[in-house]
Design an enzyme around this catalytic site. Structure first.
Site, PDB file in Angstrom:
ATOM      1  N   ASP A 287      43.742  47.562  33.502  1.00  0.00           N
ATOM      2  CA  ASP A 287      45.190  47.513  33.245  1.00  0.00           C
ATOM      3  C   ASP A 287      45.543  48.030  31.854  1.00  0.00           C
ATOM      4  O   ASP A 287      45.725  47.258  30.923  1.00  0.00           O
ATOM      5  CB  ASP A 287      45.702  46.087  33.449  1.00  0.00           C
TER       6      ASP A 287
ATOM      7  N   GLU B 296      35.278  40.718  38.355  1.00  0.00           N
ATOM      8  CA  GLU B 296      34.544  40.369  37.120  1.00  0.00           C
ATOM      9  C   GLU B 296      33.663  39.127  37.293  1.00  0.00           C
ATOM     10  O   GLU B 296      32.644  39.068  36.576  1.00  0.00           O
ATOM     11  CB  GLU B 296      35.548  40.157  35.977  1.00  0.00           C
TER      12      GLU B 296
ATOM     13  N   ASP C  15      38.728  45.311  43.416  1.00  0.00           N
ATOM     14  CA  ASP C  15      39.416  44.789  42.231  1.00  0.00           C
ATOM     15  C   ASP C  15      38.962  43.356  41.967  1.00  0.00           C
ATOM     16  O   ASP C  15      38.269  42.743  42.786  1.00  0.00           O
ATOM     17  CB  ASP C  15      40.938  44.842  42.506  1.00  0.00           C
TER      18      ASP C  15
HETATM   19  O1  MIG Z   1      46.097  40.399  39.182  1.00  0.00           O
HETATM   20  O2  MIG Z   1      46.126  44.205  42.920  1.00  0.00           O
HETATM   21  O3  MIG Z   1      43.779  46.039  37.747  1.00  0.00           O
HETATM   22  O4  MIG Z   1      45.183  47.865  39.326  1.00  0.00           O
HETATM   23  O5  MIG Z   1      47.294  46.838  40.874  1.00  0.00           O
HETATM   24  C1  MIG Z   1      46.323  41.770  39.247  1.00  0.00           C
HETATM   25  C2  MIG Z   1      47.089  44.153  41.917  1.00  0.00           C
HETATM   26  C3  MIG Z   1      45.487  42.364  40.325  1.00  0.00           C
HETATM   27  C4  MIG Z   1      44.735  44.224  38.953  1.00  0.00           C
HETATM   28  C5  MIG Z   1      44.357  45.668  38.972  1.00  0.00           C
HETATM   29  C6  MIG Z   1      45.559  46.506  39.286  1.00  0.00           C
HETATM   30  C7  MIG Z   1      46.148  46.083  40.616  1.00  0.00           C
HETATM   31  C8  MIG Z   1      46.503  44.602  40.578  1.00  0.00           C
HETATM   32  N1  MIG Z   1      45.327  43.798  40.241  1.00  0.00           N
END
Ligand code: MIG
Length: 790
Positions: A481, A413, A410
């Site tokens: 999201d 980016e 996650d």
């Molecule tokens: O700032 O890890 O898209 O699926 O549950 C949010 C917490 C960080 C973004 C991801 C989401 C995940 C969440 N993350």
């Protein structure tokens, strides 16, 4: 007052004398050819401004690179080399590059690139006036637009199926709360397919800088254009004459997925976060108690100690191995999240090692960049370097030792609070603006290569949020999201299908919507769509209501359960469809634009969300507030999956769409292998492969594929593959002899005939008459040729 006037006057003097004058932007248009040479397999054309190079990669793929600076030629996406041969003719006015399928006519002065089919039909031409040009480091290619030209592709993008009239930016970003029009999002796939005059072509702009695509949105419908903030005008032109063939070529160039672990195709339950081992286990137990099939549980960021990657929270997850052992005993696989940011904290292993080895992104003077994200102040691994990827990959032992098998990447980016990382931050040889769009892909690569090595012969499951072209080689993706409302659910279908065009087959959306609370109806409807989503994962944000199937009342739970059971019944079909992705790049979820390219109705915004799931099924998404839906059935014959009712195609039908029955249609002639309901992919089931055939006027066949679902032995021939054929002219269905050394887990075959002429009472299986009951007949799964005469 006086002084003020006076200084204004002085300012004016300065300005008009040029001392204060700003240097204005210039536009430099690619000009006249000065020299043409062939260097091995490359055609090199020089103009005053730049140097253009042309390579042939295959008869249907030609690469053009136009550059002001020639450095090393490297790509994160491309895994093939140019072919050795280059066939071209030069005249006073032009150079013509020929392949068996394509003709690239290069006009010399000014230098312009025009692609034709071998028999001379125009596919895509430079705009003769503006062609390729630069404004500072920005490079753009303006191309002529055909009146009927449509565009599909670009991967994870919002908007309509037909991208004509829209423009997009690629700049991987963390975009919570995005809406069905937001852009850019998390991923960059600078590849599109153009459709006009009954022709098809594809174009992949392989440039990782911030890039721009404009499909006639701002040019009075005269031109399309694409470009980037810097780097080369570097593109691959695809000239095959079908969308499927173009996808096959694009995935030949950038790679295809390996066979995914079978368990990753089951139902996945996630939440931000299940905050303790006890909670993870109790959710898992509830699935088994209620007999709802499931394969995967997730741990989101709260399993860690202060969000430190590769650690566990000692209080809430005191014994990860014990928890995972218990999960395994219940036939679950565990996926845990990792983010790229490494907490700045002396004494923390990953921090100490990364600092000691200089593995983090830096400012030009060598100081380490600090960005704030979940753990607080963080450094960011430089995944562009081999050594860093190896180190990162090896760190996964902290997760694999207790038994984690899936790795969710996650925030890559990369995301940091405040988002934009200063431009001068360096990742190896790359400054941030050049590497940003490929960073997530390189993290996914490091994760995949590392965990593959650690797990030995076992297939890891990797999921990533940020991506660049070629990511299919390493990882699945999800669309970030999304939100709990109908328009987002429909957008999700388009995004999944668009990702399919760009090579990503194993793709999912957060079922139910990440942000906000779905109504029970939306949850049920979305779950029914999840059955036909390549990756089927229920996930939700912190602060939202719980989403597990039993949170919606008994009646809704029963519907959700039935739908998840349908997913498990379809797994033999779905797994075979992934084999197709692995072999040809054809995605599992397919926009109708792949098979019905020339049918303009499918681009109608009313029908654009419909898609094929594998070869045989067409799914019509329906909002949760509607219980009938206009469904467009393309030319041919169709059956409603739930009723076997037959429909003539080439028309719109009003389909009943209660929450218990999403409109799903089967193509006439379809062959769909299914199995009995199992509670997880670890279960063997009843050993019966249920082959369903729907009668059609045309012959059809299906490649059935099976392997152990978990190892790489299939790459050494340990698989089970056979062609199932239906031939109405011969009144026969046959299964070719099994190929490969894997033993099928199904020792019996149950053949069910749908829509065949009434009154078939028996069939002959290899000459022996067997009687039919309830349209079905069961016989031994013999690995030799099986012929069924009906
Ligand atoms: O700032 O890890 O898209 O699926 O549950 C949010 C917490 C960080 C973004 C991801 C989401 C995940 C969440 N993350």
């Amino acid at each position: 007052m006086k002084g003020y006037r006076c200084s204004l006057f002085i300012l004016f003097l300065f300005y008009s004398s040029g001392l204060f004058a700003q240097k204005h932007m210039q536009t430099e248009i690619l000009g006249n050819t000065e020299s043409v040479t062939k260097q091995n397999n490359v055609l090199v054309i020089k103009t005053k401004e730049a140097e253009a190079r042309v390579w042939v990669y295959s008869p249907t793929i030609i690469r053009v690179n136009i550059s002001k600076v020639h450095g090393t030629d490297s790509s994160f996406a491309v895994i093939q080399k140019a072919s050795k041969s280059l066939d071209y003719k030069e005249t006073a006015k032009e150079i013509v590059v020929n392949t068996s399928a394509l003709k690239l006519r290069i006009s010399k002065s000014p230098l312009r690139f025009n692609f034709y089919t071998a028999d001379g039909k125009a596919l895509s031409n430079d705009d003769p006036r503006f062609g390729v040009n630069w404004q500072g480091t920005r490079v753009v290619n303006y191309r002529k637009l055909f009146a009927d030209e449509k565009f599909i592709g670009l991967g994870e993008k919002t908007g309509d199926l037909n991208r004509r009239g829209s423009s997009y930016v690629n700049w991987n970003s963390d975009v919570p709360d995005h809406n069905p029009k937001s852009d850019p999002l998390y991923e960059t796939f600078p590849f599109f397919v153009g459709l006009h005059s009954g022709l098809t072509y594809g174009l992949f702009f392989d440039n990782t800088h911030k890039s721009y695509f404009d499909f006639g949105a701002t040019t009075d419908d005269t031109m399309s254009w694409f470009g980037a903030d810097a780097g080369d005008m570097n593109y691959y032109f695809f000239g095959a004459q079908s969308v499927a063939q173009i996808i096959e070529d694009y995935t030949w160039l950038t790679g295809r997925m390996e066979m995914p672990p079978l368990w990753s195709l089951g139902y996945q339950q996630c939440r931000w976060s299940y905050t303790s081992a006890a909670e993870v286990l109790s959710v898992a137990e509830n699935f088994r108690k209620d007999k709802i099939p499931v394969d995967v549980m997730y741990c989101d960021i709260d399993y860690m100690d202060h969000y430190k990657i590769f650690t566990w929270n000692k209080e809430t997850f005191p014994d990860p191995k014990e928890m995972i052992d218990k999960l395994k005993a219940m036939n679950f696989h565990l996926v845990t999240i990792v983010d790229p940011g490494i907490k700045v904290e002396p004494g923390y292993k990953q921090y100490d090692e990364g600092v000691a080895k200089n593995y983090f992104a830096t400012y030009p003077n060598g100081e380490k960049f600090v960005g704030s994200v979940w753990p607080g102040r963080c450094h960011f691994p430089d995944f562009t370097r081999d050594a860093v990827r190896k180190w990162w990959g090896a760190s996964f032992t902290a997760l694999t030792q207790p038994g984690v098998e899936g790795f969710w990447n996650d925030m890559n980016e990369p995301a940091a609070w405040g988002q934009d990382i200063p431009w001068m931050v360096k990742f190896g040889n790359y400054y941030m603006p050049e590497i940003r769009n490929a960073y997530g892909m390189q993290m996914a690569r490091a994760t995949y290569e590392g965990t593959k090595k650690i797990l030995g012969n076992k297939r890891p499951f990797v999921l990533t949020r940020a991506a660049y072209s070629g990511t299919q080689r390493y990882s699945a993706v999800w669309t970030g999201d999304n939100s709990a409302y109908d328009a987002h659910m429909l957008l999700g279908c388009r995004m999944v299908n668009s990702l399919g065009i760009t090579g990503m087959s194993l793709v999912g959306v957060d079922i139910g919507g990440f942000t906000g609370d779905p109504t029970p109806a939306l949850m049920v409807r979305w779950n029914s769509l999840g059955v036909y989503t390549p990756m089927f994962r229920n996930h939700a944000s912190k602060g939202t209501i719980y989403r597990e199937p039993w949170r919606w009342g008994k009646e809704n739970e029963a519907i959700i359960k039935k739908d998840i059971e349908q997913r498990y019944r379809l797994l033999p079909y779905i797994y075979s469809s992934y084999y197709q992705s692995h072999k040809t790049g054809m995605p599992v979820s397919r926009t109708l634009a792949i098979n019905y390219t020339q049918d303009t109705t499918i681009f109608d915004t009313k029908y654009q969300n419909q898609f094929l799931f594998g070869d045989a099924l067409m799914v019509a998404p329906v909002e949760s507030t509607k219980f009938t839906e206009d469904v467009y059935l393309p030319k041919g014959e169709w059956y409603r999956l739930s009723t076997d009712k037959r429909y003539e195609g080439d028309k719109v039908v009003k389909a009943q769409a209660p929450l218990t029955d999403l409109p799903v249609f089967v193509k006439a002639g379809a062959i769909i292998p299914m199995q009995n309901v199992i509670q997880s992919t670890n279960e063997k089931g009843d050993g019966i492969l249920e082959i369903n055939v729907w009668y059609g006027k045309e012959a059809n066949n299906f490649i059935y594929y099976e392997d152990d679902g978990s190892s790489y032995d299939y790459q050494k021939g340990v698989y089970y593959k056979r062609q199932i054929s239906f031939d109405p002219a011969k009144n026969a269905i046959s299964l070719s002899p099994a190929e490969g050394s894997f033993l099928s887990k199904y020792n019996k075959i149950k053949l069910t005939l749908h829509g065949f002429k009434a009154g078939i009472r028996s069939v002959k299986v290899n000459g022996n008459a067997l009687s039919i009951t309830d349209d079905a007949v069961t016989f031994e799964n013999d690995n030799k040729l099986i012929r069924i005469d009906f």
